[in-house]
Design a protein around this motif. Structure first.
Motif, PDB file in Angstrom:
ATOM      1  N   ALA A  81      -6.871   1.833   1.739  1.00 22.81           N
ATOM      2  CA  ALA A  81      -5.563   1.603   1.120  1.00 22.81           C
ATOM      3  C   ALA A  81      -5.460   2.495  -0.109  1.00 22.81           C
ATOM      4  O   ALA A  81      -6.367   2.514  -0.947  1.00 22.81           O
ATOM      5  CB  ALA A  81      -5.411   0.138   0.729  1.00 22.81           C
ATOM      6  N   THR A  97      -5.607  -5.384  -0.066  1.00 28.38           N
ATOM      7  CA  THR A  97      -6.501  -4.661   0.844  1.00 28.38           C
ATOM      8  C   THR A  97      -7.548  -5.595   1.441  1.00 28.38           C
ATOM      9  O   THR A  97      -7.814  -5.573   2.652  1.00 28.38           O
ATOM     10  CB  THR A  97      -7.199  -3.509   0.099  1.00 28.38           C
ATOM     11  N   TYR A 153      -6.023  -8.081   3.851  1.00 32.22           N
ATOM     12  CA  TYR A 153      -5.708  -7.421   5.120  1.00 32.22           C
ATOM     13  C   TYR A 153      -6.976  -7.295   5.975  1.00 32.22           C
ATOM     14  O   TYR A 153      -6.952  -7.547   7.178  1.00 32.22           O
ATOM     15  CB  TYR A 153      -5.093  -6.045   4.866  1.00 32.22           C
ATOM     16  N   ARG A 154      -8.072  -6.919   5.336  1.00 31.96           N
ATOM     17  CA  ARG A 154      -9.347  -6.826   6.059  1.00 31.96           C
ATOM     18  C   ARG A 154      -9.726  -8.167   6.674  1.00 31.96           C
ATOM     19  O   ARG A 154     -10.125  -8.241   7.846  1.00 31.96           O
ATOM     20  CB  ARG A 154     -10.457  -6.360   5.106  1.00 31.96           C
ATOM     21  N   SER A 208     -13.133  -2.417   4.124  1.00 28.57           N
ATOM     22  CA  SER A 208     -11.906  -1.887   3.524  1.00 28.57           C
ATOM     23  C   SER A 208     -12.244  -1.215   2.206  1.00 28.57           C
ATOM     24  O   SER A 208     -13.232  -1.557   1.546  1.00 28.57           O
ATOM     25  CB  SER A 208     -10.887  -3.012   3.303  1.00 28.57           C
ATOM     26  N   TYR A 266      -1.863   4.348   3.693  1.00 25.65           N
ATOM     27  CA  TYR A 266      -3.105   3.798   4.233  1.00 25.65           C
ATOM     28  C   TYR A 266      -3.605   4.687   5.365  1.00 25.65           C
ATOM     29  O   TYR A 266      -2.839   5.417   6.005  1.00 25.65           O
ATOM     30  CB  TYR A 266      -2.919   2.362   4.737  1.00 25.65           C
ATOM     31  N   SER A 324     -10.299   0.626  -1.364  1.00 29.21           N
ATOM     32  CA  SER A 324      -9.103   0.876  -2.167  1.00 29.21           C
ATOM     33  C   SER A 324      -9.326   2.144  -2.983  1.00 29.21           C
ATOM     34  O   SER A 324     -10.350   2.274  -3.661  1.00 29.21           O
ATOM     35  CB  SER A 324      -8.826  -0.305  -3.102  1.00 29.21           C
ATOM     36  N   ASN A 375      -3.387  -5.046  -5.873  1.00 27.58           N
ATOM     37  CA  ASN A 375      -3.573  -4.059  -4.806  1.00 27.58           C
ATOM     38  C   ASN A 375      -4.907  -4.273  -4.086  1.00 27.58           C
ATOM     39  O   ASN A 375      -4.982  -4.209  -2.851  1.00 27.58           O
ATOM     40  CB  ASN A 375      -3.522  -2.643  -5.381  1.00 27.58           C
ATOM     41  N   MET A 435       0.873  -1.168   0.000  1.00 31.89           N
ATOM     42  CA  MET A 435       0.000   0.000   0.000  1.00 31.89           C
ATOM     43  C   MET A 435       0.916   1.225   0.000  1.00 31.89           C
ATOM     44  O   MET A 435       1.756   1.364   0.891  1.00 31.89           O
ATOM     45  CB  MET A 435      -0.885   0.012   1.243  1.00 31.89           C
TER      46      MET A 435
END
Length: 307
Positions: A173, A228, A231-232, A240, A159, A242, A224, A156
């Protein structure tokens, strides 16, 4: 290459927008009294108007001394899998990496001093995202160990972590672009990532078929988004988002966004969006305390005043 007055070598292969941006950064180099440097890499032989030399000592690629110090610290303490290019960060005036540092590090500083003001400002930019309180802002973030997340070195650029009014945690992100075009190449051996992307449940059935049949490539914008979403999932966040942040004249951002959103299920259309750099910076200038607003005025002059 061609040289314009004393602005140094330009690049004949630049598209119209990159040509303007390179020229603007060449003008900035002259303004700050720096000699033309080699680039775009340390081993390059040619000089370009947008390159400086010794930026790792002078800090001239940054708008705040504190941002330069932060950049040096990030390079010195570079973690495994981090892809921070030291030469580009310190010496390429045109690069989006130092631009991201100039854009978000002042907010990182202000978040420590005045979190309420930062929260109000971020709310003003992301009006459709339920920001109640901003808790953290960061740069060049690769969640580790990478095996837990997207299993590659996607990062990222920036963020923003925040909580909604129920105390639930979220992340925005951000991909920052100046003249960059998001990579069109597909990662090698990415079958596992493709399945992870399908497993997010964000995409329509047509997309899944096209991805498996290799009719759609797992390009940077998809990687990408996957990072994101992973990660969530791993961090058990409520939601989340982007965001691609680029100049309004950027020639490919809209097309890149549309290439993904056309396959998102309607209820997930909010997952990927674009914000213009101009709108972001103007909001900073309007909302932040004078000291920080002046930093973003310098940012606007350096990066966005093409005419």
């Amino acid at each position: 290459m061609e040289s314009i007055l004393n602005l140094g070598n330009q690049c004949k292969s630049d598209n119209a927008f990159t040509k303007k941006a390179r020229l603007l950064q060449s003008m900035y180099r002259v303004k700050i009294g720096e000699e033309e440097g080699v680039g775009p890499t340390k081993t390059s032989k040619r000089k370009y108007g947008n390159m400086i030399s010794g930026g790792e000592i002078s800090g001239k690629n940054f708008l705040m001394k504190e941002t330069f110090e932060y950049a040096k610290k990030r390079v010195k303490n570079r973690k495994d899998n981090e892809t921070i290019d030291e030469f580009r960060l310190f010496n390429n005036l045109l690069s989006s990496m130092p631009m991201a540092f100039n854009l978000f590090h002042p907010l990182m500083l202000l978040l420590e001093e005045n979190p309420e003001k930062v929260t109000l400002t971020i709310r003003s930019i992301f009006k459709n995202i339920p920001v109640f309180v901003v808790t953290k802002i960061g740069l060049e973030f690769i969640p580790t160990p990478i095996e837990k997340y997207a299993k590659d070195k996607s990062a990222m650029d920036a963020y923003i972590q925040f909580q909604d009014n129920n105390g639930e945690k979220h992340i925005i992100a951000i991909e920052t672009k100046y003249t960059d075009i998001l990579g069109l190449n597909e990662a090698h051996n990415c079958e596992e990532q493709k399945q992870m992307l399908i497993d997010t449940g964000l995409f329509c059935a047509e997309f899944e078929g096209l991805l498996i049949a290799n009719k759609i490539k797992l390009t940077q914008i998809y990687r990408n988004l996957l990072l994101t979403e992973r990660y969530r999932e791993v961090e058990n966040l409520k939601d989340s988002y982007s965001v691609v942040l680029s100049p309004k004249e950027h020639p490919s951002t809209e097309k890149e966004i549309r290439s993904v959103t056309e396959y998102l299920k309607p209820e997930y259309a909010y997952k990927l969006s674009a914000v213009t750099l101009e709108d972001f910076v103007d909001t900073m200038i309007q909302c932040l305390p004078e000291y920080y607003a002046q930093v973003y005025e310098r940012f606007r002059e350096r990066y966005l005043e093409f005419e």
